[in-house]
Scaffold this motif. Sequence first.
Motif, mmCIF file in Angstrom:
data_model
loop_
_atom_site.group_PDB
_atom_site.id
_atom_site.type_symbol
_atom_site.label_atom_id
_atom_site.label_comp_id
_atom_site.label_asym_id
_atom_site.label_seq_id
_atom_site.Cartn_x
_atom_site.Cartn_y
_atom_site.Cartn_z
ATOM 1 N N THR A 51 0.843 -1.201 0.000
ATOM 2 C CA THR A 51 0.000 0.000 0.000
ATOM 3 C C THR A 51 0.879 1.252 0.000
ATOM 4 O OG1 THR A 51 -0.120 -0.131 2.421
ATOM 5 C CG2 THR A 51 -1.947 -1.087 1.167
ATOM 6 N N ASP A 52 0.340 2.321 -0.564
ATOM 7 C CA ASP A 52 1.041 3.603 -0.606
ATOM 8 C C ASP A 52 -0.004 4.698 -0.367
ATOM 9 O OD1 ASP A 52 2.454 5.892 -1.096
ATOM 10 O OD2 ASP A 52 3.128 5.341 -3.105
ATOM 11 N N PHE A 53 -0.316 4.931 0.902
ATOM 12 C CA PHE A 53 -1.420 5.828 1.225
ATOM 13 C C PHE A 53 -1.125 7.275 0.863
ATOM 14 C CE2 PHE A 53 -2.496 2.185 3.918
ATOM 15 C CZ PHE A 53 -3.827 2.030 3.573
ATOM 16 N N ASP A 54 0.121 7.677 0.859
ATOM 17 C CA ASP A 54 0.436 9.039 0.422
ATOM 18 C C ASP A 54 -0.008 9.245 -1.027
ATOM 19 O OD1 ASP A 54 1.513 9.750 2.848
ATOM 20 O OD2 ASP A 54 3.579 9.286 2.275
ATOM 21 N N SER A 55 0.244 8.258 -1.866
ATOM 22 C CA SER A 55 -0.164 8.350 -3.261
ATOM 23 C C SER A 55 -1.685 8.341 -3.394
ATOM 24 C CB SER A 55 0.438 7.192 -4.056
ATOM 25 O OG SER A 55 0.124 7.302 -5.424
ATOM 26 N N TYR A 56 -2.359 7.517 -2.601
ATOM 27 C CA TYR A 56 -3.823 7.442 -2.682
ATOM 28 C C TYR A 56 -4.447 8.769 -2.243
ATOM 29 C CZ TYR A 56 -2.416 2.524 -2.527
ATOM 30 O OH TYR A 56 -1.806 1.324 -2.747
ATOM 31 N N ARG A 57 -3.880 9.370 -1.198
ATOM 32 C CA ARG A 57 -4.408 10.663 -0.752
ATOM 33 C C ARG A 57 -4.182 11.729 -1.823
ATOM 34 N NH1 ARG A 57 -2.820 8.749 4.547
ATOM 35 N NH2 ARG A 57 -0.660 9.370 4.170
ATOM 36 N N HIS A 58 -3.056 11.674 -2.509
ATOM 37 C CA HIS A 58 -2.777 12.628 -3.591
ATOM 38 C C HIS A 58 -3.846 12.527 -4.686
ATOM 39 C CE1 HIS A 58 -0.665 14.828 -6.735
ATOM 40 N NE2 HIS A 58 -0.752 13.760 -7.516
ATOM 41 N N TYR A 59 -4.140 11.320 -5.135
ATOM 42 C CA TYR A 59 -5.132 11.157 -6.197
ATOM 43 C C TYR A 59 -6.544 11.440 -5.688
ATOM 44 C CZ TYR A 59 -1.797 9.492 -9.606
ATOM 45 O OH TYR A 59 -0.758 9.423 -10.506
ATOM 46 N N SER A 60 -6.779 11.220 -4.408
ATOM 47 C CA SER A 60 -8.071 11.578 -3.835
ATOM 48 C C SER A 60 -8.298 13.084 -3.914
ATOM 49 C CB SER A 60 -8.142 11.121 -2.375
ATOM 50 O OG SER A 60 -9.361 11.501 -1.767
ATOM 51 N N ARG A 61 -7.268 13.852 -3.566
ATOM 52 C CA ARG A 61 -7.389 15.315 -3.657
ATOM 53 C C ARG A 61 -7.623 15.753 -5.098
ATOM 54 N NH1 ARG A 61 -3.276 14.917 0.385
ATOM 55 N NH2 ARG A 61 -1.633 15.030 -1.188
ATOM 56 N N LEU A 62 -6.964 15.098 -6.049
ATOM 57 C CA LEU A 62 -7.123 15.465 -7.453
ATOM 58 C C LEU A 62 -8.550 15.217 -7.940
ATOM 59 C CD1 LEU A 62 -3.834 14.130 -9.122
ATOM 60 C CD2 LEU A 62 -4.399 16.489 -8.509
ATOM 61 N N PHE A 63 -9.112 14.055 -7.614
ATOM 62 C CA PHE A 63 -10.443 13.748 -8.140
ATOM 63 C C PHE A 63 -11.510 14.628 -7.480
ATOM 64 C CE2 PHE A 63 -11.989 10.684 -4.832
ATOM 65 C CZ PHE A 63 -13.351 10.914 -4.904
ATOM 66 N N LYS A 64 -11.337 14.948 -6.204
ATOM 67 C CA LYS A 64 -12.316 15.800 -5.530
ATOM 68 C C LYS A 64 -12.223 17.243 -6.018
ATOM 69 C CE LYS A 64 -12.464 12.715 -1.588
ATOM 70 N NZ LYS A 64 -12.061 12.445 -0.184
ATOM 71 N N ALA A 65 -11.016 17.685 -6.325
ATOM 72 C CA ALA A 65 -10.862 19.031 -6.891
ATOM 73 C C ALA A 65 -11.515 19.120 -8.258
ATOM 74 C CB ALA A 65 -9.373 19.383 -6.989
#
Length: 387
Positions: free
Chosen positions: A86-100
């Motif tokens: 798992t790479d939660f830093d990467s998942y949080r990054h893409y989460s911010r992108l999709f919500k933006a």
Amino acid sequence: MDAFYASVELLRYPELRGKSVVIGGGRQAVPETLPDGSRRFARLRHYAGRGVVTTSTYEARALGVHSAMGMMKAAQLAPDAYLLPTDFDSYRHYSRLFKAAVRTFTDQIEDRSIDEIYIDLTGVAGDTRDVAAAIKVAVHEATGLTCSICIAPNKLLAKIGSELDKPDGLTILGHADIERRIWPLPARKVNGIGPRANERLAAIGITTVGDLARADIGMLQERFGGNYTDWLARVARGVDDRPIVISSEPRSMSRETTFERDLHVRQDRPALSAHFTALCKRVSEDLARKGYVGRTVGIKLRFADFKTVTRDVTLAEATAGAIAIRRAATECLRRVVLDRRLRLLGVRVSTLEKTGNVVAGKLQHSLPLEDETWTPAAVSVSGSSAD
């Protein structure tokens, strides 16, 4: 988002597209880069430990591998599946992108989790299907990932409907569609009918949402009580009055880890202390990133016999500092009799307050891992049962 963690990993490892991939392998699953530039990936059959599946690709799901399943069981179902950490830093990054990307259409968003949101499109001009299709395009352009959207009159139907046509689905679901599309689904597909309730319903012959809609109310009340029966009757007919909650405050922030093997309080003291320190630091970073301080610090311990113990302490002043969190968590730890091997360790901060300028206290690199926290002098350890 569709198989979110796995999809993010496939952006990094495109050679695994179309293959069975399981996320959650830890350090042993880090791919090896070979001299020719190619990569060698771990296989699920070689996994040894007690971890659980974080997520999997749809190809692995077709073999029966699902989130929260034990990795060893998953290895029996899909031994040839590729294993990734798992790479939660990467998942949080893409989460911010999709919500933006979604916020370019509306700010009427309820943030449910790292990969799921509710959107109120009532005030957005244009045909609803066209708006939903445009959102999907915007999310893909921002992330390279696909999402599934259901347009429905309420959150209950939107949640269920978003799963109907995955991946990359766009579903329109109205009350007229309930009998055809919702009633044939297993009752457990309704968010709020958990495993125990599902078992109790199945015991009286109710296995689908349609069975629930047609069930005798009196019989349900005898087994589930009035309030839960009223709720069951409403959701079976697609009734849900909950509003979109635009903003909500978290009640707590926590981090926990399940060890690959049960750890001994004395023999594994350095490892326990390292895990303890890392959890406190990660909670501190979470608080700082989201702009909160907390007044109550707690710990969670799960022993080898699966007994779970929690302790907490309330501080005089709220904090987001890692050092303060660790000291308070250590105080909690001293109130637990450590007479068995440990399976899980967790740290939690609650009674949160919002602050705009939090700076997380950093743990000094010189902080010894083999400190007094896990020594026999600091905890009560009984004789042979600790072995």
